[in-house]
Enzyme design. Structure first.
Site, short mmCIF file in Angstrom:
data_model
loop_
_atom_site.label_atom_id
_atom_site.label_comp_id
_atom_site.label_asym_id
_atom_site.label_seq_id
_atom_site.Cartn_x
_atom_site.Cartn_y
_atom_site.Cartn_z
N ASP A 112 1.15 -1.24 -0.06
CA ASP A 112 0.05 0.08 -0.14
C ASP A 112 0.88 1.32 0.03
O ASP A 112 1.67 1.52 1.03
CB ASP A 112 -0.85 0.09 1.35
CG ASP A 112 -1.63 1.11 1.54
OD1 ASP A 112 -1.94 1.89 0.39
OD2 ASP A 112 -2.16 1.35 2.60
N ASN A 114 0.01 4.43 -0.22
CA ASN A 114 -0.48 5.79 0.33
C ASN A 114 -1.26 5.44 1.70
O ASN A 114 -1.86 6.53 2.00
CB ASN A 114 -1.31 6.45 -0.83
CG ASN A 114 -2.50 5.75 -1.20
OD1 ASN A 114 -2.75 4.56 -0.56
ND2 ASN A 114 -3.46 6.02 -2.01
N ASP A 116 -3.88 4.15 2.65
CA ASP A 116 -5.30 4.13 2.79
C ASP A 116 -5.83 2.73 3.14
O ASP A 116 -6.93 2.43 3.11
CB ASP A 116 -6.14 4.55 1.61
CG ASP A 116 -5.65 3.66 0.22
OD1 ASP A 116 -4.87 2.83 0.35
OD2 ASP A 116 -6.27 3.98 -0.72
N ASP A 189 -5.64 -10.33 -14.88
CA ASP A 189 -6.73 -11.69 -14.82
C ASP A 189 -8.01 -11.10 -15.48
O ASP A 189 -8.44 -9.92 -15.36
CB ASP A 189 -7.17 -11.35 -13.41
CG ASP A 189 -7.29 -12.79 -12.72
OD1 ASP A 189 -8.32 -13.62 -13.39
OD2 ASP A 189 -6.97 -12.98 -11.39
N ASP A 290 -10.32 -16.48 -15.47
CA ASP A 290 -11.12 -16.80 -14.46
C ASP A 290 -11.95 -17.79 -14.68
O ASP A 290 -12.89 -17.74 -15.86
CB ASP A 290 -11.57 -15.52 -13.88
CG ASP A 290 -12.37 -15.69 -12.30
OD1 ASP A 290 -11.59 -16.06 -11.38
OD2 ASP A 290 -13.68 -15.70 -12.58
N GLU A 351 -8.01 -20.57 -15.37
CA GLU A 351 -8.35 -21.15 -14.04
C GLU A 351 -9.53 -22.14 -14.40
O GLU A 351 -10.67 -21.96 -14.82
CB GLU A 351 -8.68 -20.27 -13.16
CG GLU A 351 -8.89 -20.72 -11.83
CD GLU A 351 -9.98 -20.19 -11.13
OE1 GLU A 351 -10.29 -20.51 -9.82
OE2 GLU A 351 -10.90 -19.75 -11.62
N HIS A 421 -5.13 -16.94 -4.12
CA HIS A 421 -5.84 -16.24 -3.25
C HIS A 421 -7.31 -16.84 -2.89
O HIS A 421 -7.84 -16.18 -2.25
CB HIS A 421 -6.18 -14.91 -3.94
CG HIS A 421 -6.99 -15.10 -5.09
ND1 HIS A 421 -6.63 -15.73 -6.44
CD2 HIS A 421 -8.46 -14.85 -5.59
CE1 HIS A 421 -7.37 -15.92 -7.15
NE2 HIS A 421 -8.43 -15.29 -6.70
N ASP A 422 -7.26 -18.10 -3.25
CA ASP A 422 -8.73 -18.64 -2.92
C ASP A 422 -8.22 -19.99 -1.95
O ASP A 422 -9.33 -20.47 -1.54
CB ASP A 422 -9.46 -19.34 -4.23
CG ASP A 422 -9.82 -18.40 -4.97
OD1 ASP A 422 -10.22 -17.15 -4.53
OD2 ASP A 422 -9.96 -18.64 -6.38
C1 NOJ Z 1 -12.19 -17.62 -9.15
C2 NOJ Z 1 -11.33 -16.63 -8.31
O1 NOJ Z 1 -10.05 -17.22 -8.39
C3 NOJ Z 1 -12.22 -16.18 -7.32
O2 NOJ Z 1 -11.38 -15.18 -6.30
C4 NOJ Z 1 -13.48 -15.72 -7.58
O3 NOJ Z 1 -14.38 -15.45 -6.64
C5 NOJ Z 1 -14.06 -16.67 -8.60
N1 NOJ Z 1 -13.56 -17.40 -9.48
C6 NOJ Z 1 -15.38 -15.67 -9.18
O4 NOJ Z 1 -14.83 -14.77 -9.99
CA CA Z 2 -3.33 2.38 -1.51
#
Ligand code: NOJ
Ligand code: CA
Length: 639
Positions: A112, A114, A116, A189, A290, A351, A421-422
């Site tokens: 980050d 700045n 915020d 993405d 995605d 993905e 991230h999932d």
């Molecule tokens: C897969 C993504 O990696 C996930 O973070 C997202 O919530 C779902 N697809 C829907 O876009």
């Molecule tokens: Ca920021």
């Protein structure tokens, strides 16, 4: 496996014939994986006719609203015609992405600039040195586009502009240039299975029924109390929401604010290709795409089968995880969007949740002209488990999965990853509460890095993985931000069980801020991080030659120096208990990788004749290998 002529499969065919079809094999594998049943259960039934299996199981597995039994559903899936690929495999240099190490940035939590509380593009620019020192080849940025942020950017409002909190288009141009001038590539993405409800297409579609955009989505007439089918949303509840404004039902496989695009409409496909060209023209090197295998839905959107619901606690997926036009759409998008004027193609990484190895080959096989790589998620949880279970992940599954995927994919390249991230952090999955022991944590993090970075395939690291990040000790729902976790909690019957599940599987574990310094103040962050074990920040690990970061750096350097470790041949040499030994080799060098995937020291399976390049432990007895450790030995100049 040679794809057999699938259309000849009937109820008179045998189980082994079904297993010889790509989709049949993947579906059966999936059932084994979910149920935790061992593979040998197939042995006694391989020769049985599908009709016999149907008679034996029909009563137990039930029939769908169309009267179809489970075997009939599987037969339908397995016999769906798949586009023939006419392209010859181009000869010439290997594509760059095969030997690349990708690094996934989750921008809101990376850096980050700045203060915020939201990570941003300037934060990435300011921290590029970390990535250059790590020597990764390509950055993948999770969405940075304009979005209301219901699903952290996976709900896009404008595909051609940058979310204000992330920065500006100028910042993005600067980041692209900064990457390229340092020899880094960068991909974005592409979230085009759905848009945000705030996207102007959807807004026009609901306010003007005669607008062309009405045909961009799945609107269905009906009564507000009866959804058009029984499909469920991945984020809990039905996959349909009644829109008063549109006077119709609208389909969303994810949150109600993420409405599915109808790819059977050529205008949708043209729009997507134009978005891809727009970003390629700005210098982007490709896209991670995605849930891209969900874009083609079965015509008529039929109800999901009740047994699939019992198995997965989820309904409808058989009608879109490998839909009828999927391959055509991808081939077209490759041609119309991803192919540059000079004939080169930007990298297409799918993905693809729910696919197995065989469908992966159909989607990304060399010469098929569709995707370059697919993410197959079957390695992320051990058989019989999902990420919502609080269980200890067995690393033998990971090694077996990657070895098997390589053996079975002579024509497709494997994408290697253990985090994103999932998903919760892999070190926590392996160690559970023992991850609070810093030495053990570092040891396991290095072991996992070694497995990934000495396997055959393209490696994807997720931010923080190179530090040995672990799960966040969340203490209550008020600390969570993820729509999936929050919806799951809201829809649960039992608070305790729901919290245990969410604590095991929440996507927020991966989304807390990267720890740049030991005493970083995250209190203002959109999702604060409270995990503060000394020694697990970038600053501390940079200064420590024995750190997880130093280990990742040296492994990536080794992988870059010796192509045998990335693109070379892979051979399983020996295994026993928690010990596995594999070999990597090409015309220049040969390596043995020995791993101990369990906690106890063991006698080594072999003592290679060669020079130990590196070892995660300082075991002095050369006949033994410590628990949770790896030894990499250069055994020869060439094969
Ligand atoms: C897969 C993504 O990696 C996930 O973070 C997202 O919530 C779902 N697809 C829907 O876009
Ligand atoms: Ca920021």
């Amino acid at each position: 496996m040679k794809p057999q002529h699938t259309r000849t499969l009937t109820m008179r065919s045998r189980v082994r014939d079904l297993l010889a079809t790509p989709v049949g094999r993947d579906v059966v594998d999936k059932v084994l994986l979910f149920s935790g049943a061992p593979r040998w259960v197939l042995a006694p039934v391989r020769h049985l006719r599908l009709g016999t299996i149907d008679r034996l199981t029909r009563r137990w597995t039930g029939v769908g609203t169309d009267g179809a039994s489970l075997v009939e559903v599987v037969l339908r899936l397995a016999t769906m015609p798949v586009r023939e690929a006419g392209q010859a495999v181009a000869s010439g240099p290997e594509p760059w992405w095969k030997s690349a190490v990708f690094y996934q940035i989750y921008p809101a939590s990376f850096a980050d600039s700045n203060g915020d509380g939201i990570g941003d593009l300037r934060g990435i620019i300011e921290h590029l040195d970390h990535l250059v020192e790590l020597d990764v080849d390509c950055l993948w940025l999770s969405p940075i586009f304009d979005s209301p942020g219901r699903d952290q950017g996976y709900d896009i409002r404008d595909y051609r502009s940058v979310l204000a909190a992330m920065g500006t288009m100028d910042d993005l141009d600067e980041l692209i240039d900064a990457c390229h001038s340092r020899g880094l590539r960068i991909i974005l993405d592409l979230v085009v299975n759905h848009t945000s409800v705030e996207h102007p297409w959807f807004q026009r579609a609901i306010t003007d029924p005669s607008a062309p955009e009405r045909g961009y989505y799945f609107f269905r007439d009906g009564q507000p109390d009866t959804p058009p089918n029984n499909w469920r949303s991945f984020f809990s509840g039905p996959a349909w929401t009644w829109s008063d404004e549109a006077g119709a039902w609208v389909l969303h496989l994810f949150d109600a604010s993420q409405v599915d695009l109808d790819w059977s409409n050529p205008s949708v496909r043209d729009e997507v290709a134009a978005i891809v060209r727009f970003w390629l023209d700005r210098g982007i090197d490709g896209f991670r795409m995605d849930v891209i295998n969900y874009i083609s839905k079965a015509p008529g959107l039929p109800d999901g089968h009740p047994f699939v619901e019992r198995l997965l606690e989820f309904t409808g997926i058989e009608h879109y995880f490998h839909g009828p036009q999927l391959h055509e759409h991808l081939a077209e998008l490759r041609r119309e969007g991803f192919t540059r004027a000079d004939g080169s193609t930007a990298v297409m990484i799918g993905e693809t949740p729910g696919i197995g190895v065989e469908i992966g080959r159909l989607l990304s096989g060399a010469g098929r002209g569709e995707l370059d790589l697919v993410f197959n998620f079957d390695g992320l949880d051990t058989p019989g488990h999902t990420r919502w279970d609080d269980y200890r992940y067995d690393l033998r599954h990971l090694v077996d999965f990657w070895l098997d995927a390589n053996v079975r994919s002579p024509d497709a390249w494997v994408a290697l990853f253990v985090e994103n991230h999932d998903n919760p952090r892999i070190v926590s999955k392996v160690l559970g509460s023992q991850a609070s022991d810093p030495a053990l944590r570092a040891q396991v993090a290095k072991l996992i890095g070694t497995i990934e970075l000495t396997m055959r395939g393209t490696a994807f690291l997720f931010q923080g993985q190179e530090l040995g990040a672990i799960n966040e000790p969340f203490t209550g729902p008020d600390q969570l931000r993820d729509v999936e976790s929050l919806n799951r909690l809201a829809g649960a019957n039992s608070d305790d069980a729901a919290w245990t599940a969410v604590l095991a599987g929440s996507r927020d574990h991966a989304r807390t801020p990267v720890r740049w310094t030991e005493h970083q103040d995250d209190s203002a962050a959109w999702l604060p991080g409270h995990e503060r074990t000394p020694g697990f920040s970038v600053a501390a690990q940079r200064a420590d030659p024995d750190s997880v970061l130093a280990w990742y750096r040296s492994l990536i350097a080794l992988r870059h120096e010796h192509s045998a470790l990335s693109t070379g041949d892979l051979t399983l040499i020996r295994r026993g208990g928690h010990l596995v030994v594999w070999q990597r080799s090409d015309a220049e060098s040969t390596w043995l990788v020995e791993v101990n995937l369990g906690p106890r020291a063991r006698r080594r399976l072999l003592r290679p004749d060669g020079q130990v390049q590196c070892s995660t432990s300082n075991q002095t007895d050369e006949h033994r290998i410590s628990g949770w450790s790896a030894i990499i030995t250069k055994v020869g100049p060439a094969r």
